[in-house]
Design a protein around this motif. Structure first.
Motif, PDB file in Angstrom:
ATOM      1  N   ARG A  47       0.105  -1.112   0.248  1.00  0.00           N
ATOM      2  CA  ARG A  47      -0.037  -0.033   0.171  1.00  0.00           C
ATOM      3  C   ARG A  47       0.854   1.095   0.330  1.00  0.00           C
ATOM      4  NH1 ARG A  47      -5.624  -1.085   2.291  1.00  0.00           N
ATOM      5  NH2 ARG A  47      -5.319   0.482   3.700  1.00  0.00           N
ATOM      6  N   LEU A  48       2.068   0.749   0.038  1.00  0.00           N
ATOM      7  CA  LEU A  48       3.145   2.435   0.547  1.00  0.00           C
ATOM      8  C   LEU A  48       3.583   2.320  -1.073  1.00  0.00           C
ATOM      9  CD1 LEU A  48       4.422   4.749   2.793  1.00  0.00           C
ATOM     10  CD2 LEU A  48       6.429   2.287   3.130  1.00  0.00           C
ATOM     11  N   THR A  49       3.826   2.077  -1.508  1.00  0.00           N
ATOM     12  CA  THR A  49       4.330   2.068  -2.661  1.00  0.00           C
ATOM     13  C   THR A  49       3.372   2.785  -3.953  1.00  0.00           C
ATOM     14  OG1 THR A  49       5.969  -0.641  -2.294  1.00  0.00           O
ATOM     15  CG2 THR A  49       5.487   0.497  -4.452  1.00  0.00           C
ATOM     16  N   LEU A  50       1.748   1.794  -3.173  1.00  0.00           N
ATOM     17  CA  LEU A  50       0.949   2.783  -4.217  1.00  0.00           C
ATOM     18  C   LEU A  50       0.877   3.680  -3.988  1.00  0.00           C
ATOM     19  CD1 LEU A  50      -1.668   2.094  -6.345  1.00  0.00           C
ATOM     20  CD2 LEU A  50      -2.555   1.429  -4.572  1.00  0.00           C
ATOM     21  N   SER A  51       0.693   4.041  -2.814  1.00  0.00           N
ATOM     22  CA  SER A  51       0.318   5.418  -2.272  1.00  0.00           C
ATOM     23  C   SER A  51       0.976   6.547  -3.120  1.00  0.00           C
ATOM     24  CB  SER A  51       0.660   5.557  -1.108  1.00  0.00           C
ATOM     25  OG  SER A  51      -0.606   4.784  -0.671  1.00  0.00           O
ATOM     26  N   ARG A  52       3.129   6.112  -2.718  1.00  0.00           N
ATOM     27  CA  ARG A  52       3.822   6.960  -3.145  1.00  0.00           C
ATOM     28  C   ARG A  52       3.735   6.844  -5.136  1.00  0.00           C
ATOM     29  NH1 ARG A  52       8.650   4.182   0.182  1.00  0.00           N
ATOM     30  NH2 ARG A  52       8.690   5.550   1.959  1.00  0.00           N
ATOM     31  N   MET A  53       3.438   5.893  -5.750  1.00  0.00           N
ATOM     32  CA  MET A  53       2.850   5.950  -6.704  1.00  0.00           C
ATOM     33  C   MET A  53       2.462   6.929  -7.619  1.00  0.00           C
ATOM     34  SD  MET A  53       4.124   2.622  -8.351  1.00  0.00           S
ATOM     35  CE  MET A  53       5.836   1.097  -8.325  1.00  0.00           C
ATOM     36  N   ILE A  54       0.993   6.916  -6.125  1.00  0.00           N
ATOM     37  CA  ILE A  54       0.001   7.743  -6.452  1.00  0.00           C
ATOM     38  C   ILE A  54       0.150   9.845  -6.469  1.00  0.00           C
ATOM     39  CG2 ILE A  54      -2.462   8.747  -6.672  1.00  0.00           C
ATOM     40  CD1 ILE A  54      -2.963   5.645  -5.898  1.00  0.00           C
ATOM     41  N   THR A  55       0.887  10.067  -5.587  1.00  0.00           N
ATOM     42  CA  THR A  55       1.682  10.922  -5.398  1.00  0.00           C
ATOM     43  C   THR A  55       2.707  11.155  -6.488  1.00  0.00           C
ATOM     44  OG1 THR A  55       1.384  10.376  -3.090  1.00  0.00           O
ATOM     45  CG2 THR A  55       3.269  11.918  -4.049  1.00  0.00           C
ATOM     46  N   LEU A  56       3.721  10.318  -7.130  1.00  0.00           N
ATOM     47  CA  LEU A  56       4.455  10.490  -8.124  1.00  0.00           C
ATOM     48  C   LEU A  56       4.125  11.054  -9.338  1.00  0.00           C
ATOM     49  CD1 LEU A  56       6.898  10.884 -10.104  1.00  0.00           C
ATOM     50  CD2 LEU A  56       6.830   7.710 -10.072  1.00  0.00           C
ATOM     51  N   VAL A  57       2.657  10.002  -9.709  1.00  0.00           N
ATOM     52  CA  VAL A  57       1.991  10.482 -10.992  1.00  0.00           C
ATOM     53  C   VAL A  57       0.789  12.492 -11.032  1.00  0.00           C
ATOM     54  CG1 VAL A  57       1.697   7.604 -11.940  1.00  0.00           C
ATOM     55  CG2 VAL A  57       0.102   9.270 -10.655  1.00  0.00           C
ATOM     56  N   GLU A  58       0.704  12.900  -9.910  1.00  0.00           N
ATOM     57  CA  GLU A  58       0.460  13.634  -9.619  1.00  0.00           C
ATOM     58  C   GLU A  58       1.418  14.397  -9.187  1.00  0.00           C
ATOM     59  OE1 GLU A  58      -3.369  11.810  -7.154  1.00  0.00           O
ATOM     60  OE2 GLU A  58      -2.303  13.051  -5.462  1.00  0.00           O
ATOM     61  N   GLY A  59       2.515  14.343  -9.803  1.00  0.00           N
ATOM     62  CA  GLY A  59       3.487  15.098  -9.008  1.00  0.00           C
ATOM     63  C   GLY A  59       3.498  16.276 -10.406  1.00  0.00           C
ATOM     64  N   GLN A  60       4.002  17.769  -9.691  1.00  0.00           N
ATOM     65  CA  GLN A  60       3.645  18.982 -10.887  1.00  0.00           C
ATOM     66  C   GLN A  60       5.433  18.698 -11.634  1.00  0.00           C
ATOM     67  OE1 GLN A  60       1.057  20.025 -12.540  1.00  0.00           O
ATOM     68  NE2 GLN A  60      -0.098  18.234 -11.465  1.00  0.00           N
ATOM     69  N   HIS A  61       6.339  18.316 -10.718  1.00  0.00           N
ATOM     70  CA  HIS A  61       7.301  18.733 -11.054  1.00  0.00           C
ATOM     71  C   HIS A  61       8.166  18.277 -12.444  1.00  0.00           C
ATOM     72  CE1 HIS A  61      12.248  18.842 -10.977  1.00  0.00           C
ATOM     73  NE2 HIS A  61      11.538  20.058 -10.210  1.00  0.00           N
ATOM     74  N   PRO A  62       8.370  18.441 -13.284  1.00  0.00           N
ATOM     75  CA  PRO A  62       9.165  17.605 -14.426  1.00  0.00           C
ATOM     76  C   PRO A  62       9.758  16.364 -14.223  1.00  0.00           C
ATOM     77  CG  PRO A  62       9.197  19.530 -15.124  1.00  0.00           C
ATOM     78  CD  PRO A  62       9.280  19.722 -13.242  1.00  0.00           C
TER      79      PRO A  62
END
Length: 360
Positions: A47-62
């Motif tokens: 679940r932690l990996t899933l949360s981090r990956m969703i945070t990653l795809v939502e990120g705005q940094h290039p």
């Protein structure tokens, strides 16, 4: 003003900063992990990996966007997502209709039946600060703490249609993590929330237990998009009203053009408090999924979802490049001044800056 429920504002700010710092360090620590290892952890249901990956795809940094693109390409190209075995359900409805309470009851029932359920709850972002409250998780206390369920609030970040900009990516990640049923809850701000219909296999519209003027307020477009219409809050003093509303919506559906020749939107009634009618809703949803696959519409709809996803990315990339274009930025102040002074029409102004962009 300095204390809210026994917690000082200073303590709250310090706590938020501490959480933000920990989150930042945690994200930085995962960047050194090979992508293949991250995907393997995701497929194991971490679940932690899933949360981090969703945070990653939502990120705005290039850099985040670059890493997110590599992740999604690897997941989709490498057949790491068993998406054909999942069921994507979108839920919409006006504010106060009880979407979160319904999802709590519906999701809990699905978990008891042995399914793994992921909930993507979309919250509107502020046009002033850009922030979101993300409070849906607090209304799904039992579901959010269930080991076979995952609840993720996400901001719209200016995206219209009641969904977030990265909802498609979040769905794929949840499926890769082994979740069987993905529930996408829209922001619930009006009747334009049909965009979620292009991301899911089945679209559910929740309506309050009232008819007459309430029924007139439901726009034809969102009614025609719905595969199932649910009259919620059918308990207590509202039982009679909910039955009347069910009858009126059933009559209204007969006047609409059906989406499929094998299915007419079912109008069901339930109570998210007493759970009456919840099992019946799943029975009807299962029947819909069966008929979709039997008639070849499931694969067609999934393919259309990828096409919609592509055009969303094209639109976003064009907007990003347009706003970053030096010629456009140098022209904009003068064009905006001309619009404000009434010396040029918005259409003419748009053509002017677009010409600058395409001649670059």
């Amino acid at each position: 003003f300095g204390v809210w429920r026994g917690i000082s504002v200073t303590q709250s700010i310090r706590s938020s900063r501490t959480i933000a710092c920990r989150s930042s360090r945690a994200h930085m620590s995962t960047t050194t992990t090979p992508l293949s290892q991250k995907i393997e952890m995701l497929k194991q249901g971490d679940r932690l990996t899933l949360s981090r990956m969703i945070t990653l795809v939502e990120g705005q940094h290039p850099n985040q966007k670059k890493e997110a693109n590599l992740l999604m390409d690897e997941l989709l190209r490498g057949k790491n997502v068993h998406s054909n075995n999942s069921f994507r359900i979108g839920l919409s409805g006006s504010p106060g209709v009880g979407k979160s309470t319904f999802i709590e009851a519906f999701g809990s029932m699905l978990v008891k039946k042995g399914f793994k359920v992921a909930v993507l709850a979309i919250d509107p972002s502020s046009t002033v600060t850009g922030g979101s409250i993300l409070g849906d998780k607090t209304r799904m206390l039992h579901l959010s703490t269930n080991p076979n369920a995952y609840v993720r609030p996400s901001p719209t970040r200016g995206s219209l249609g009641g969904i977030g900009k990265n909802t498609s990516e979040a769905i794929i990640l949840c499926e890769a993590a082994g979740y069987d049923i993905i529930l996408v809850e829209t922001v619930g701000v009006g009747q334009s929330e049909v965009a979620v219909d292009s991301l899911v296999d089945m679209f559910v519209l929740l309506v309050p237990p009232a008819g007459g003027d309430e029924l007139q307020g439901i726009k034809r477009g969102i009614m025609e998009s719905a595969d199932i219409i649910i009259v919620n809050k059918g308990d207590g003093d509202l039982v009679r009203s909910s039955k009347r509303a069910q009858y009126e919506y059933t009559s209204a559906v007969k006047l609409l053009t059906p989406k499929y020749d094998f299915w007419v939107a079912n109008v069901l009634r339930c109570s998210s408090v007493t759970h009456e009618g919840i099992d019946r809703i799943w029975d009807v949803a299962s029947r819909f999924l069966y008929l979709m696959k039997k008639n070849g519409k499931f694969e067609t709809r999934r393919a259309k979802q990828f096409e919609t996803w592509m055009w969303n990315i094209v639109t976003e990339q064009l907007e990003t490049k347009f706003k970053a274009n030096p010629s456009v930025n140098s022209e904009l102040p003068e064009v905006v001044k001309l619009i404000q002074d009434g010396n040029i029409t918005p259409h003419a102004a748009a053509v002017r800056v677009l010409d600058k962009f395409f001649k670059e």
